[in-house]
Motif scaffolding. Structure first.
Motif, short mmCIF file in Angstrom:
data_model
loop_
_atom_site.label_atom_id
_atom_site.label_comp_id
_atom_site.label_asym_id
_atom_site.label_seq_id
_atom_site.Cartn_x
_atom_site.Cartn_y
_atom_site.Cartn_z
N ASP A 1 12.50 12.80 -4.41
CA ASP A 1 11.25 12.59 -5.14
C ASP A 1 10.68 11.22 -4.78
OD1 ASP A 1 9.23 12.17 -6.96
OD2 ASP A 1 10.46 12.55 -8.76
N ILE A 2 9.54 11.23 -4.08
CA ILE A 2 8.92 9.95 -3.72
C ILE A 2 7.66 9.69 -4.56
CG2 ILE A 2 9.79 9.88 -1.36
CD1 ILE A 2 6.98 10.95 -0.48
N SER A 3 7.45 10.53 -5.58
CA SER A 3 6.17 10.45 -6.30
C SER A 3 5.98 9.13 -7.03
CB SER A 3 6.05 11.63 -7.27
OG SER A 3 7.04 11.53 -8.27
N ARG A 4 7.09 8.41 -7.28
CA ARG A 4 6.92 7.15 -8.01
C ARG A 4 6.90 5.93 -7.10
NH1 ARG A 4 9.27 8.52 -13.83
NH2 ARG A 4 8.91 10.75 -13.68
N LEU A 5 6.93 6.14 -5.81
CA LEU A 5 6.88 4.98 -4.91
C LEU A 5 5.50 4.34 -4.98
CD1 LEU A 5 8.80 6.24 -1.73
CD2 LEU A 5 9.67 5.20 -3.83
N PRO A 6 5.46 3.02 -4.76
CA PRO A 6 4.18 2.32 -4.90
C PRO A 6 3.30 2.48 -3.66
CG PRO A 6 5.91 0.77 -4.37
CD PRO A 6 6.58 2.12 -4.45
N LEU A 7 2.88 3.70 -3.41
CA LEU A 7 2.03 3.97 -2.24
C LEU A 7 0.72 4.58 -2.71
CD1 LEU A 7 4.77 5.59 0.08
CD2 LEU A 7 3.92 3.24 0.18
N ARG A 8 0.15 3.98 -3.74
CA ARG A 8 -1.02 4.57 -4.37
C ARG A 8 -2.26 3.70 -4.25
NH1 ARG A 8 -0.37 8.78 -8.36
NH2 ARG A 8 1.70 9.65 -8.09
N ASP A 9 -2.21 2.68 -3.41
CA ASP A 9 -3.37 1.78 -3.33
C ASP A 9 -4.36 2.22 -2.26
OD1 ASP A 9 -2.33 0.21 -5.32
OD2 ASP A 9 -1.27 -1.13 -3.91
N ILE A 10 -5.59 1.90 -2.52
CA ILE A 10 -6.64 2.05 -1.50
C ILE A 10 -7.21 0.66 -1.29
CG2 ILE A 10 -8.89 3.06 -0.95
CD1 ILE A 10 -8.13 5.42 -2.77
N GLU A 11 -6.98 0.10 -0.12
CA GLU A 11 -7.41 -1.29 0.09
C GLU A 11 -8.13 -1.46 1.41
OE1 GLU A 11 -2.71 -2.25 1.10
OE2 GLU A 11 -3.74 -3.13 -0.63
N GLU A 12 -9.00 -2.45 1.44
CA GLU A 12 -9.76 -2.72 2.66
C GLU A 12 -8.87 -3.42 3.66
OE1 GLU A 12 -13.90 -3.39 2.34
OE2 GLU A 12 -13.74 -3.78 0.19
N THR A 13 -9.04 -3.05 4.92
CA THR A 13 -8.26 -3.70 5.98
C THR A 13 -9.09 -4.85 6.56
OG1 THR A 13 -9.15 -2.17 7.60
CG2 THR A 13 -7.02 -1.61 6.62
N ALA A 14 -8.41 -5.71 7.32
CA ALA A 14 -9.06 -6.90 7.85
C ALA A 14 -10.26 -6.54 8.74
CB ALA A 14 -8.04 -7.72 8.64
N ASP A 15 -10.13 -5.41 9.45
CA ASP A 15 -11.23 -5.07 10.38
C ASP A 15 -12.35 -4.28 9.71
OD1 ASP A 15 -10.08 -2.63 9.97
OD2 ASP A 15 -9.75 -2.15 12.08
N GLY A 16 -12.27 -4.14 8.38
CA GLY A 16 -13.36 -3.45 7.69
C GLY A 16 -13.11 -1.97 7.45
N GLY A 17 -11.93 -1.53 7.79
CA GLY A 17 -11.56 -0.15 7.49
C GLY A 17 -10.91 -0.06 6.12
N LEU A 18 -10.25 1.08 5.88
CA LEU A 18 -9.54 1.26 4.60
C LEU A 18 -8.13 1.75 4.87
CD1 LEU A 18 -11.90 3.19 2.13
CD2 LEU A 18 -11.27 0.77 2.07
N ARG A 19 -7.22 1.26 4.04
CA ARG A 19 -5.85 1.75 4.11
C ARG A 19 -5.56 2.49 2.81
NH1 ARG A 19 -0.75 -0.02 6.75
NH2 ARG A 19 0.90 0.61 5.29
N ILE A 20 -5.15 3.74 2.98
CA ILE A 20 -4.96 4.63 1.83
C ILE A 20 -3.48 4.94 1.70
CG2 ILE A 20 -5.50 6.91 0.89
CD1 ILE A 20 -7.94 6.76 3.01
N GLY A 21 -2.90 4.58 0.59
CA GLY A 21 -1.49 4.86 0.35
C GLY A 21 -1.22 6.36 0.41
N ALA A 22 -0.06 6.71 0.94
CA ALA A 22 0.25 8.12 1.18
C ALA A 22 0.34 8.93 -0.10
CB ALA A 22 1.56 8.24 1.95
N LEU A 23 0.53 8.26 -1.23
CA LEU A 23 0.70 9.00 -2.48
C LEU A 23 -0.57 9.05 -3.33
CD1 LEU A 23 4.30 7.83 -3.39
CD2 LEU A 23 3.57 10.10 -2.62
N VAL A 24 -1.67 8.58 -2.79
CA VAL A 24 -2.93 8.71 -3.53
C VAL A 24 -3.23 10.20 -3.69
CG1 VAL A 24 -5.42 8.29 -3.46
CG2 VAL A 24 -3.83 6.52 -2.67
N PRO A 25 -3.45 10.65 -4.91
CA PRO A 25 -3.78 12.07 -5.08
C PRO A 25 -5.11 12.41 -4.37
CG PRO A 25 -3.16 11.10 -7.18
CD PRO A 25 -3.32 9.97 -6.21
N ASN A 26 -5.20 13.60 -3.86
CA ASN A 26 -6.41 14.03 -3.15
C ASN A 26 -7.67 13.80 -3.96
OD1 ASN A 26 -5.34 16.87 -1.08
ND2 ASN A 26 -4.51 14.82 -1.28
#
Lengths: 338, 733, 163
Positions: A50-75
């Motif tokens: 069960d990885i559902s509680r891992l802290p991979l739920r952030d959506i953050e801006e990357t240095a180059d202006g893109g976005l990094r989406i944690g693998a556990l962000v719900p659709n």
């Protein structure tokens, strides 16, 4: 469902350790596809991690202006996130075209990339299927194949990838961040899913003890001229017969950048650099769109029941590009196709 | 009377359903309840050579694995397995012997303390088969079709008339296999009461049918088995015959002397009944003015190897269209599949679909408006028997439906109407069904506090029987509906047939009237017996029950309250039970009718079809409850949309296996598929059919809808799709 | 047969807050939230219509979000707050959606109804549906075989306008 052990991973490293320790183990996050397949006895893991509680739920801006989406962000969280809505509406639209509100609430971004085909022979353990049991044969080749692949098929498998989200991610040039026993790596989404070749049991390049940690979107976001057009047998809650992710940038009426990806037609989201290159520098006209569609569909091979997909895909590509060019993307709620 | 009948009364079981309090068959519990999980065959025909449950029995929590070779006795006589609606043939017997008759056949039942354990252990049962040659493809086996029954006698010489006709239309229409897919899984909870007694909660449309069946199969006395189905999560015909899980749950309860629940999976439900795939061949011969000279309708349908299931697909033209020559035939092809069963408007949904598409094609050929053609051929008599109708307001259906839809604004040319990239199509069709009625008994217990309990063995499968029974009882007893409680679907209650065929509304309502009349007589007698009764001089017939009073008709004001009348005689309760039988009357035909109008919008390039509007104008006598009645028709329209565009059970004939045995790939309409549905009840007084003028609504809602949509698709695109469902690939060039 | 009898996992104790009440139960790893609610807690208002996430009858609210409880492992929701159809009634009074479903005759057989209502409650909380088309789309994960869809949409519109 088979009997299995249950472990809860404390962190990513823990998940990798647990995977490595048990060759029959599988990760579970949203579970929407895995539990379904386990109930069909298609997947029979010895252990669920069960990885559902891992802290991979952030959506953050990357240095180059893109976005990094944690693998556990719900659709659903991803689809409705303000940064996605404003900057990557193609992705939001594709996500909302898939599954149901409930499933989108449960399914994780990483899990979405891992969802397996809806081929009925894959699901029916009483029939041969190379993807489920390598070497048993492909029942779809000469069987019911109305919703099977027309591109990138092999003699072993003509299954399609059912994800909508992945089609948009492919068009957007997303990266998949992976962690494993050997450290971290990242691959382009278009290289993440495999073609069936002679190993259709492998859907992706993900190693046995690896875990998806994030999806990265490059800065190019196509906020204005895009459309996700999904054609299916009923107006909602059905897998695509054909879907198109189209995104362009316009200077005047000239196309300066173009992205095209097809869903429902291959073992992976289908992109063609050639088709996109053919659009660049051209006027945004149906003729040019049609030419790009032809390039994208080059080599398409029908089986007994899915020949219609070739014409349908071509028309859908043209339509999605028209929608994109006119900045009138397909609504997922209002079903009229403009 | 008439405070509630005819009004939009909310369902009396509504609160139970919206709060989750309503309990369905698989939700009843009992001390020591255990769970059975079915192991099903994965070949369509053959024999079980070896069935090894050793590994399954090793799983902790597994109690038993029942098989044909290891089980309590089951009846050997064929007759024991024939339920009251069984077709000709030898019914299937689960776990009876080693023969495999269809893919998905139950061959073992794993019983465990927990459901998940049973489900897991079921995967460990090893089976070796000896497989025989098999056939499952109707179209490939069409040549083997054999004539079953002639639904209607031929009239004149249809063949000659067709050959001589100025204009002829002739085509095959194909309706695929469809499954009912009620939302509730097929389920039974058999409660072991001790002493050999069983209480069976079953997902059925007929508790008494199941009760008699179980008694015969297990050689039980009637008082030993009680069957209940207080709530049924949809059935649509799938629960008319006893489903095999009721046999298995009961078998396991007898084997273990414990309470057992068996719930089928959605996939396993595809191993039971279905609407049979049918090739409908329709030929029409007409004169240039639209006069029909010949109608020929032949159906070729699937059945199993062990039973001959057939319904009236053909012959509906005899109700609808005048023609001096007609010919009907119904043929069956027996295949290695389970027996089909009734599914909403069996026969008519498929047969009228073909007939009404053919009529549309004829109208096009004749350059006549489709309604005009139908009015030209309109039949005021059922031609097969030459009978007039008790009532037939079909002309009004055409008129009112057409007006509401705006039919007059239709440009008849195909592909002539469009909105942007969408082609717009308007189509119409006629619907017809029978107005049947059956013997039903009802018991009413009136208590001195002015409450009444009305009870009957009939089921409410979502159709609204609880509510209409309460409405009729409230009116007949002169009580507020809040004072009426209704008990249904218990085999110990007064007799009722299976709930189906649209007969339950008329049948149960009149049974309530009969019992209420007995109550009224008793109350009048009591009221008159009170010394100085204001009713003393009144004729009993001039006294009615109204507002809780036993009151003289007219303005006399003479009245006695129900509590006063009962308490004076020291009666706390009055109980009356009455079996209502309708007098046989073969002088008139009894039918319901509808005119259905559909608008489709179709993306010209992509083939995506949207059904944007449906108007269904229904003539079905008096509508007992305009709220639930409207819902029933609306539901029928949704079914018709599914039949037209979505529904198809797909089989791989190499394996004889259904490959979309789920509800992700077997498509039924979802919310987004359904837009405006306008239901119009045409006024149709009918004092001949029965006292209340009721005809029933369960089936008529679907009939005609698929054809109206197919005809609209033709009008939009110029393409005539005769193989249902009309999926978008069929519209792409 | 590595996955049969030799290594039966232990039951795992979990806590759930179901309809406001703390419930402790022991589940197997494979026990779904749906089976836990129906078979262990006797909350049979939540329905099993397909057991594969294809019909929505099992919809409940977990931490206020609508999910398919048939595809949710109970053990993974240890500590979560779960609201089922039984929990929507407050002090004997129906939830506005429950009343609206009765008012608009938004069901017939009633089997999909608890899932429809819980899904609609999730929909209202999400606040993404602004018109009938959006309600239809966002309620398309809840099948109704009786075909009550237009009435379901009307009922939700009523509840939306009053909330």
């Amino acid at each position: 469902m088979n009997n299995f052990q249950y472990s809860r991973a404390g962190d990513v490293a823990d998940a990798i350790r647990l995977l490595a320790a048990d060759p029959g183990a599988k990760l579970i996050a949203g579970g929407t596809n895995l539990i379904d397949l386990m109930k069909e006895n298609v997947e029979r893991p010895s252990r669920l991690i069960d990885i559902s509680r891992l802290p991979l739920r952030d959506i953050e801006e990357t240095a180059d202006g893109g976005l990094r989406i944690g693998a556990l962000v719900p659709n659903s969280d991803l689809a409705y996130h303000p940064l996605i809505n404003q900057r990557y509406p193609l992705l939001a639209s594709a996500i909302l075209a898939g599954a149901s509100a409930q499933l989108r609430n449960m399914a994780s971004v990483g899990g979405n990339l891992m969802q397996r085909t809806r081929c009925p022979y894959f699901y029916d353990t009483a029939t041969p299927c190379n993807k489920r049991r390598p070497g048993t044969g492909c029942s779809a080749l000469d069987g019911l194949n109305r919703n099977h692949a027309i591109l990138g098929t092999s003699k072993s498998c003509i299954a399609t990838n059912p994800s909508d989200m992945s089609v948009a991610l492919a068009a957007l040039g997303a990266l998949v961040h992976i962690a494993g026993p050997m450290g971290a790596r990242s691959v382009a989404l278009t290289d993440f899913h495999r073609l069936p070749d002679d190993k259709p049991n492998l859907d992706t390049i993900l190693g046995r003890s690896e875990i998806i940690t994030a999806i990265e979107l490059p800065p190019h976001s196509f906020p204005r001229n895009y459309s996700y057009l999904k054609i299916r047998d009923r107006l909602s809650y059905a897998f695509a017969l054909v879907s198109v992710a189209a995104a362009i940038e316009l200077e005047g009426n000239a196309i300066s950048e173009a992205r095209l990806a097809l869903g429902g037609v291959a073992h992976k989201p289908w992109r063609s650099m050639e088709a996109e290159a053919a659009l660049r520098g051209q006027a945004a006209t149906p003729d040019h769109f049609g030419h790009a569609a032809d390039l994208l569909l080059q080599g398409a091979t029908p089986r007994a029941h899915n020949g219609f997909k070739i014409a349908l895909a071509r028309r859908a590509v043209v339509r999605a590009l028209i929608q994109a060019a006119s900045a009138t993307p397909q609504s997922q709620a209002h079903k009229k196709i403009a | 009377m008439n405070a509630y009948v005819g009004t939009p009364t909310s369902r009396i079981d509504g609160r139970a359903k919206v709060t989750g309090a309503a309990k369905y068959a698989g939700e009843f519990s009992a001390d020591g309840l255990v769970h059975g999980f079915v192991v099903e065959a994965t070949i369509p025909r053959g024999r079980i050579v070896r069935l090894d449950a050793t590994e399954a029995l090793k799983v902790a929590g597994v109690l038993e694995v029942l098989t044909h070779a290891h089980r309590p006795p089951l009846a050997d006589k064929d007759e024991a397995w024939k339920d009251e609606v069984a077709p000709e043939g030898l019914p299937f017997r689960p776990l009876y012997d080693d023969m495999i008759k269809f893919n998905g056949q139950p061959i073992a039942l794993v019983v465990a303390e927990e459901w998940e354990t049973a489900k897991f252990a079921a995967t460990l049962v090893r089976i070796d088969y000896e497989q025989d040659g098999f056939a499952t493809d109707l179209e490939a086996e069409r040549g083997r079709a054999s004539e079953m029954d002639k639904p209607h006698k031929p009239r004149g010489d249809a063949k000659a008339a067709l050959a001589a006709a100025a204009l002829r239309h002739e085509a095959d229409y194909l309706v695929p296999t469809e499954h009912h897919n009620p939302m509730e899984l097929y389920a039974t909870t058999t409660v072991w009461e001790g002493g050999g007694k069983l209480t069976v909660y079953d997902k059925t449309q007929g508790v008494q049918n199941v009760q008699k069946f179980l008694c015969a199969v297990f050689d039980k006395k009637p008082e030993e088995i009680r069957v209940l189905s207080p709530y049924v999560g949809g059935a649509f015909g799938s629960g008319l015959r006893p489903q095999y899980q009721v046999v298995l749950a009961t078998l396991a309860a007898l084997a273990l002397k414990r309470s057992v629940r068996v719930v089928l999976t959605r996939q396993q439900m595809y191993g039971l009944g279905y609407r049979p795939m049918t090739i409908e061949h329709v030929a029409l011969g007409a004169r240039p003015d639209g006069t029909l000279d010949a109608i020929s309708h032949e159906a070729i349908a699937v059945t199993s190897r062990y039973e001959d299931f057939s319904r009236n697909d053909t012959g509906w033209a005899e109700q609808l269209y005048k023609s001096s020559n007609s010919h009907f035939s119904h043929k069956l092809v027996d295949l290695d599949v389970s027996t089909p069963c009734d599914m909403r408007a069996p026969g008519a949904a498929s047969g009228v679909c073909a007939l009404e598409c053919a009529m549309d094609e004829l109208a096009v050929a004749l350059k006549l408006d489709p309604i005009e053609l139908r009015l030209k051929c309109y039949s005021d008599r059922d031609q097969s028997e030459g009978l007039p109708y008790t009532s037939k307001q079909l002309r009004q259906c055409y008129a009112r439906g057409g007006e509401a839809f705006g039919w007059a604004r239709r440009n008849p040319a195909p592909r002539s109407m469009r909105e942007g990239k969408e082609l717009v199509g308007w189509g119409m069709a006629t619907g017809v069904w029978e107005a049947l009625q059956m013997p039903v008994a009802v018991r009413i217990v009136l208590t001195a506090n002015g409450h009444a309990e009305v009870s009957c063995a009939a089921s409410d499968i979502g159709t609204g029987t609880y509510t209409i029974v309460a409405q009729v009882a409230a009116d007949a007893l002169g009580l507020p509906i809040e004072n009426i409680s209704v008990r249904l679907a218990d085999s110990t209650l007064p007799q009722a047939p299976v709930e189906g065929g649209s007969w339950m509304a008329a049948s149960s309502a009149h049974a309530v009237l009969g019992a209420a009349e007995e109550i009224r007589r008793e109350l009048v007698h009591l009221a008159k017996a009170i010394p100085g009764s204001p009713l003393a001089d009144l004729d009993a017939a001039a006294v009615t029950l109204v507002d809780g009073m036993i009151a003289g008709n007219g303005k006399s004001g003479a009245a006695v309250s129900i509590p006063d009348a009962m308490r004076h005689s020291k009666l706390e309760r009055i109980e009356k039970e009455k079996l209502n039988q309708f007098a046989e009357d073969k002088s008139h035909a009894r039918n319901t009718h509808s005119a259905v109008f559909a608008e489709v919008k179709i993306d010209e390039e992509l083939g995506v079809i949207r059904v944007t509007r449906v108007v269904s104008a229904v003539a079905a006598g008096r509508i007992l409850n305009t709220k639930t009645g409207r819902s029933q028709i609306m539901g029928g329209v949704v079914w018709g949309i599914g039949m037209a565009l979505h529904e198809e059970t797909v089989m791989d004939h190499r394996f004889g296996r259904i490959m979309n045995a789920n509800i992700a790939e077997y498509h039924i309409p979802v919310n987004a598929d359904i837009r405006d549905i306008d239901v119009i009840f045409v006024d149709e007084p009918d004092d001949r059919i029965n006292r209340l003028g009721i005809k029933g609504l369960g089936e008529i809602g679907i009939v005609g809808v698929p054809a109206a949509i197919a005809n609209a698709v033709y009008h939009a695109t110029g393409k005539r799709i005769r193989r249902f469902p009309i999926t978008l690939d069929k519209l792409l060039d | 047969m590595a996955d049969i009898t030799d290594q039966i996992p232990e039951r795992i104790p979990i806590n759930l807050v179901v309809n406001g009440a703390r419930r402790t139960l022991e589940v197997m790893p494979w026990t779904t939230l749906l089976d836990a609610l129906r078979d262990r807690l006797d909350l049979t208002g939540t329905k099993k219509g397909c057991d594969h996430g294809q019909c929505g009858a099992c919809t409940v609210l977990v931490e206020g979000r609508r999910v398919n409880s048939c595809l949710t492992l109970a053990v993974m929701k240890d500590g979560a707050e779960v609201t089922t159809i039984e929990g929507l009634v407050k002090d004997g009074a129906l939830h506005p959606l429950q009343q609206a479903f009765i008012d608009h005759d938004a069901f017939q057989c009633g089997y999909c109804t608890p899932g429809q209502i819980c899904s609609a409650a999730g929909l209202l909380a999400e606040g993404r549906a602004r018109d009938a088309d959006e309600i239809r789309e966002l309620m398309s994960g809840n099948l109704c075989r009786c075909g009550a869809y237009p009435n379901i949409v009307a009922a939700i519109e009523q509840a939306m306008s009053r909330s």
